[in-house]
Design a protein around this motif. Structure first.
Motif, mmCIF file in Angstrom:
data_model
loop_
_atom_site.group_PDB
_atom_site.id
_atom_site.type_symbol
_atom_site.label_atom_id
_atom_site.label_comp_id
_atom_site.label_asym_id
_atom_site.label_seq_id
_atom_site.Cartn_x
_atom_site.Cartn_y
_atom_site.Cartn_z
ATOM 1 N N GLY A 96 -87.183 74.955 -7.664
ATOM 2 C CA GLY A 96 -86.175 75.046 -6.614
ATOM 3 C C GLY A 96 -84.793 74.631 -7.119
ATOM 4 O O GLY A 96 -83.783 75.294 -6.819
ATOM 5 N N TRP A 97 -84.732 73.559 -7.888
ATOM 6 C CA TRP A 97 -83.442 73.144 -8.470
ATOM 7 C C TRP A 97 -82.908 74.193 -9.438
ATOM 8 O O TRP A 97 -81.692 74.451 -9.485
ATOM 9 C CB TRP A 97 -83.600 71.799 -9.188
ATOM 10 N N THR A 98 -83.807 74.829 -10.193
ATOM 11 C CA THR A 98 -83.350 75.869 -11.137
ATOM 12 C C THR A 98 -82.726 77.042 -10.391
ATOM 13 O O THR A 98 -81.633 77.519 -10.730
ATOM 14 C CB THR A 98 -84.533 76.344 -11.989
ATOM 15 N N PHE A 99 -83.429 77.524 -9.369
ATOM 16 C CA PHE A 99 -82.873 78.642 -8.601
ATOM 17 C C PHE A 99 -81.581 78.226 -7.880
ATOM 18 O O PHE A 99 -80.647 79.023 -7.758
ATOM 19 C CB PHE A 99 -83.908 79.140 -7.584
ATOM 20 N N GLY A 100 -81.544 77.003 -7.357
ATOM 21 C CA GLY A 100 -80.325 76.547 -6.680
ATOM 22 C C GLY A 100 -79.123 76.497 -7.614
ATOM 23 O O GLY A 100 -78.007 76.935 -7.262
ATOM 24 N N LEU A 101 -79.312 75.953 -8.820
ATOM 25 C CA LEU A 101 -78.224 75.909 -9.803
ATOM 26 C C LEU A 101 -77.791 77.309 -10.214
ATOM 27 O O LEU A 101 -76.596 77.589 -10.393
ATOM 28 C CB LEU A 101 -78.663 75.100 -11.026
ATOM 29 N N LEU A 102 -78.755 78.212 -10.366
ATOM 30 C CA LEU A 102 -78.412 79.586 -10.741
ATOM 31 C C LEU A 102 -77.587 80.254 -9.648
ATOM 32 O O LEU A 102 -76.569 80.922 -9.929
ATOM 33 C CB LEU A 102 -79.696 80.383 -10.998
ATOM 34 N N ALA A 103 -78.020 80.086 -8.384
ATOM 35 C CA ALA A 103 -77.270 80.686 -7.278
ATOM 36 C C ALA A 103 -75.862 80.094 -7.190
ATOM 37 O O ALA A 103 -74.872 80.813 -6.980
ATOM 38 C CB ALA A 103 -78.033 80.485 -5.969
ATOM 39 N N THR A 104 -75.754 78.788 -7.342
ATOM 40 C CA THR A 104 -74.428 78.149 -7.301
ATOM 41 C C THR A 104 -73.553 78.632 -8.454
ATOM 42 O O THR A 104 -72.337 78.892 -8.278
ATOM 43 C CB THR A 104 -74.592 76.627 -7.361
ATOM 44 N N GLY A 105 -74.106 78.766 -9.640
ATOM 45 C CA GLY A 105 -73.338 79.263 -10.777
ATOM 46 C C GLY A 105 -72.819 80.661 -10.564
ATOM 47 O O GLY A 105 -71.667 80.986 -10.910
ATOM 48 N N VAL A 106 -73.649 81.530 -9.976
ATOM 49 C CA VAL A 106 -73.218 82.907 -9.709
ATOM 50 C C VAL A 106 -72.073 82.910 -8.698
ATOM 51 O O VAL A 106 -71.069 83.645 -8.849
ATOM 52 C CB VAL A 106 -74.407 83.751 -9.223
ATOM 53 N N LEU A 107 -72.169 82.098 -7.655
ATOM 54 C CA LEU A 107 -71.114 82.062 -6.637
ATOM 55 C C LEU A 107 -69.807 81.507 -7.219
ATOM 56 O O LEU A 107 -68.707 82.016 -6.917
ATOM 57 C CB LEU A 107 -71.567 81.213 -5.452
ATOM 58 N N VAL A 108 -69.899 80.487 -8.060
ATOM 59 C CA VAL A 108 -68.689 79.944 -8.684
ATOM 60 C C VAL A 108 -68.063 80.977 -9.626
ATOM 61 O O VAL A 108 -66.824 81.118 -9.693
ATOM 62 C CB VAL A 108 -69.021 78.639 -9.422
#
Length: 267
Positions: free
Chosen positions: A48-60
């Motif tokens: 869950g943390w991996t997917f969350g960081l990936l989603a946040t990175g894409v949005l940034v």
């Protein structure tokens, strides 16, 4: 779609984006489900943390390269905020309980997992044993059916051969000549017909008349001995030989002198 649209069709780019967000949401939902049933998995939390960081990175990244970064940055913190809120909730739940209660909860969860694992192993073993038993029974049934089929085929072929031999003109005359001398009760001038043997178990017991007055050789008169010999000999088709008739005569509990028995056979 804006980034990958130039490299691949837009439906494929849509699937990639939905897969990333869907993976994050799925792991978060699964972790909430585990927590609801009193369980916890570090592997699921890490995913869950991996997917969350990936989603946040894409949005940034969208905010940095896009024309309007404010809108992207406004939603970039949502995945990490959701995970952080869930983490804070878990920490608060642990701090609200005493160490003794936490240890008891851990022991209860471990015992439940052990019981579930043992039950699954037992069911799997029983299913395997039942499958093996059914396979063995089926194989044995197949072997029995094959043996019965071969036996039936052999008997049918033998019966057909006998029927052909009986119905054949030349063979029938030859068999009639052979059986005319041993067929009892043949009227002079009438040719006896050779019949197929009967494939059945015949009773060996023959009703014998009561002995009269000759205990030394069975107590039979000549007429009675002739009747018994003829009844035993004709109790099976084709008629028995002298040796078989004598064995059955004595197996019935009677006795007679060998000379009288053979004389009755000749008569």
């Amino acid at each position: 779609i804006g980034w990958l649209g130039a490299l691949m069709p837009w439906p494929v780019a849509t699937v990639v984006g939905l897969g990333m967000d869907g993976g994050w949401l799925a792991t978060l939902a699964y972790e909430r489900r585990l927590a609801a049933q009193g369980d916890h998995s570090p592997v699921v939390s890490g995913q869950g943390w991996t997917f969350g960081l990936l989603a946040t990175g894409v949005l940034v990244a969208h905010a940095l390269v896009g024309p309007s970064p404010a809108g992207w940055l406004a939603v970039a913190w949502l995945p990490l905020a959701a995970k952080a809120l869930w983490l804070v909730h878990g920490l608060w739940e642990r701090t609200a309980l005493t160490p003794t209660a936490l240890e008891e909860i851990r022991a209860i969860r471990q015992a439940a997992r052990d019981d579930a694992a043992v039950s699954r192993a037992r069911l799997s073993a029983q299913a395997g044993a039942e499958e093996t038993r059914l396979a063995a029974v089926t194989a044995a049934g197949v072997r029995v059916a094959r043996v019965q089929a071969r036996t039936a085929h052999t008997l049918a072929a033998a019966w057909t051969a006998l029927a052909v031999a009986r119905d054949g003109e030349d063979t029938g005359r030859a068999l009639t000549c052979v059986t005319s001398r041993v067929t009892p009760g043949v009227t002079p001038g009438v040719t006896p017909r050779w019949e197929l043997p009967v494939w059945e178990s015949s009773s060996l017991a023959v009703a014998l008349p009561a002995p009269t007055a000759r205990p030394d050789d069975g107590g039979f008169s000549d007429a009675e001995l002739d009747a018994v010999v003829d009844e035993i000999r004709c109790s099976q088709a084709p008629p028995l030989s002298y040796r078989e008739m004598a064995l059955r005569f004595r197996a019935a509990g009677r006795s007679a002198a060998e000379m009288r028995l053979r004389a009755a056979w000749r008569r």
